[in-house]
Design an enzyme around this catalytic site. Structure first.
Site, PDB file in Angstrom:
ATOM      1  N   LYS A  41     -19.175  48.507  13.481  1.00  0.00           N
ATOM      2  CA  LYS A  41     -19.796  48.702  12.158  1.00  0.00           C
ATOM      3  C   LYS A  41     -18.732  48.875  11.069  1.00  0.00           C
ATOM      4  O   LYS A  41     -18.984  48.572   9.904  1.00  0.00           O
ATOM      5  CB  LYS A  41     -20.813  49.853  12.193  1.00  0.00           C
ATOM      6  N   THR A  96     -22.479  53.245   6.529  1.00  0.00           N
ATOM      7  CA  THR A  96     -21.113  52.784   6.246  1.00  0.00           C
ATOM      8  C   THR A  96     -21.131  51.607   5.261  1.00  0.00           C
ATOM      9  O   THR A  96     -20.237  51.476   4.431  1.00  0.00           O
ATOM     10  CB  THR A  96     -20.372  52.425   7.546  1.00  0.00           C
TER      11      THR A  96
HETATM   12  O1  LIG Z   1     -18.011  56.490  10.463  1.00  0.00           O
HETATM   13  C1  LIG Z   1     -18.249  56.919   9.361  1.00  0.00           C
HETATM   14  C2  LIG Z   1     -19.558  57.459   8.965  1.00  0.00           C
HETATM   15  O2  LIG Z   1     -20.413  57.598  10.053  1.00  0.00           O
HETATM   16  C3  LIG Z   1     -17.171  56.888   8.343  1.00  0.00           C
HETATM   17  O3  LIG Z   1     -17.053  55.616   7.850  1.00  0.00           O
HETATM   18  P1  LIG Z   1     -15.776  55.231   6.985  1.00  0.00           P
HETATM   19  O4  LIG Z   1     -14.610  55.345   7.943  1.00  0.00           O
HETATM   20  O5  LIG Z   1     -15.993  53.839   6.524  1.00  0.00           O
HETATM   21  O6  LIG Z   1     -15.665  56.227   5.869  1.00  0.00           O
END
Ligand SMILES: O=C(CO)COP(=O)(O)O
Ligand SMILES: NC(=O)C1=CN([C@@H]2O[C@H](COP(=O)(O)OP(=O)(O)OC[C@H]3O[C@@H](n4cnc5c(N)ncnc54)[C@H](OP(=O)(O)O)[C@@H]3O)[C@@H](O)[C@H]2O)C=CC1
Length: 322
Positions: free
Chosen positions: A179, A236
């Site tokens: 993701k 995300t």
């Molecule tokens: O995994 C995350 C939220 O569940 C954090 O995502 P980011 O690393 O893109 O900030």
């Protein structure tokens, strides 16, 4: 219980506060002395500037191991090996991994990296959980998978942090790693400005791509429809807190990969994991159009706009008619 946490970035610190709130003793390991001093002397860390921290830190790995009944991993995936190889005695009851990604040099998931060093029971916690919100007690739900899943569920859950369990470690790991790559593509669409239709289509196709990849490794399709899959993909791809999404947005606005890495100390795991994903997809013959475009944009200087337009113009296939 006594929890040692490897990593004093945003998630390591927010999770440490959460564990303290749930009644546990916590010690956090940071690699830099300045970070340890800032936490111990001022209860602060620049990764979460507005949050008062409720725990102490050390940069002595042995101290963490001696202290811990459970060890939490919250360091960027590409560096986990370098840190844990220095742990000589593994007299702890369980490991809980919070990190999301695939190691480039070995193409391994975190559970497979850990397995090289210890047979300590392993679990992973994943799902839509931005550190900034957890640290501010915004209600959050996640999934834990692994041999101690039920135990961690009871040890960690509180009135704003709800923990579900899953038996599909592989699916939870793969969903969390992929993701981040997909969120870079979503951020690119944000950066192009007003591409909401395209973004909805991209997120839908991203989920299919994640499932296709996961199934090759035996992941359960159902995992991708839960918190570690579509839940984390949504947050995300959309959240203002997401580093991966923001990274994609800045790339679309003309910033370069090197400039962003140099100027931003926070980790966007998708930048690295995409390399492993594209290599694995090639080896296993998995069609991964979104991951491929992210790779081309980041590493072969492909124009983000043409890349996204091309994605939308790919020939239709029967299997896509959903
Ligand atoms: O995994 C995350 C939220 O569940 C954090 O995502 P980011 O690393 O893109 O900030
Ligand atoms: N932030 C979030 O909301 C969430 C993050 N995650 C995952 O958690 C993991 C950690 O992310 P997060 O806390 O956000 O990271 P941050 O970007 O906030 O901080 C990075 C941390 O990693 C440390 N670090 C960097 N390089 C190394 C290295 N070579 N060896 C050891 N430590 C290093 C940094 O230390 P230093 O300060 O010394 O550079 C810092 O403590 C990632 O896999 C991420 O995907 C999962 C869910 C939520």
């Amino acid at each position: 219980m006594k929890f040692g946490i490897l990593g004093a970035g945003s998630w390591g610190c927010a999770f440490a506060n959460l564990l303290v709130e749930s009644g546990h003793d916590v010690l956090v390991w940071a690699r830099r002395k300045e970070v340890v001093d800032e936490i111990n002397n001022y209860s602060k860390n620049s990764y979460l500037p507005n949050v008062k921290l409720n725990f102490k830190a050390t940069n002595d790995l042995n101290e963490i191991i001696e202290f811990s009944e459970f060890l939490v991993i919250a360091i960027p995936v590409q560096f986990i090996r370098d840190v844990i190889k220095n742990i000589k005695v593994w007299n702890i009851k369980g490991i809980l991994n919070l990190s999301k990604g695939i190691e480039i040099k070995t193409l391994k998931r975190v559970s497979e990296i850990i397995e090289e060093f210890t047979n300590t029971p392993y679990s992973i916690l994943s799902g839509p959980s931005h550190a900034e919100e957890v640290a501010n007690k915004i209600p959050t739900a996640v999934t834990v998978s692994g041999s101690n899943a039920k135990l961690f569920q009871s040890l960690i859950s509180n009135d704003y942090f709800r923990v579900y369990t899953s038996e599909d470690i592989v699916g939870v790991e793969i969903a969390g790693a992929l993701k981040n790559v997909m969120a870079i593509a979503a951020g690119i669409l944000d950066g192009l400005g007003g591409w909401d239709n395209s973004k909805a289509a991209l997120m839908t196709r991203a989920l299919h791509e994640m499932i296709k990849f996961g199934k090759i490794f035996g992941a359960d399709e159902k995992t991708f429809f839960g918190l570690p899959g579509v839940g984390d993909l949504m947050v995300t791809c959309n959240s203002r807190h997401s580093r991966n999404r923001m990274f994609g947005e800045l790339i679309a606005k003309g910033h370069t990969l090197n400039e962003l890495i140099k100027n931003n100390k926070m980790i966007a795991e998708g930048i690295y994991t995409v390399k492993a994903v594209v290599e694995i997809a090639k080896k296993k013959n998995i069609e991964m159009p979104i991951a491929n475009e992210v790779y081309e944009i980041l590493y072969n200087n492909k124009n983000p706009k043409s890349s996204m337009v091309e994605l939308m113009r790919r020939p239709l296939k029967k299997e896509w008619l959903i």
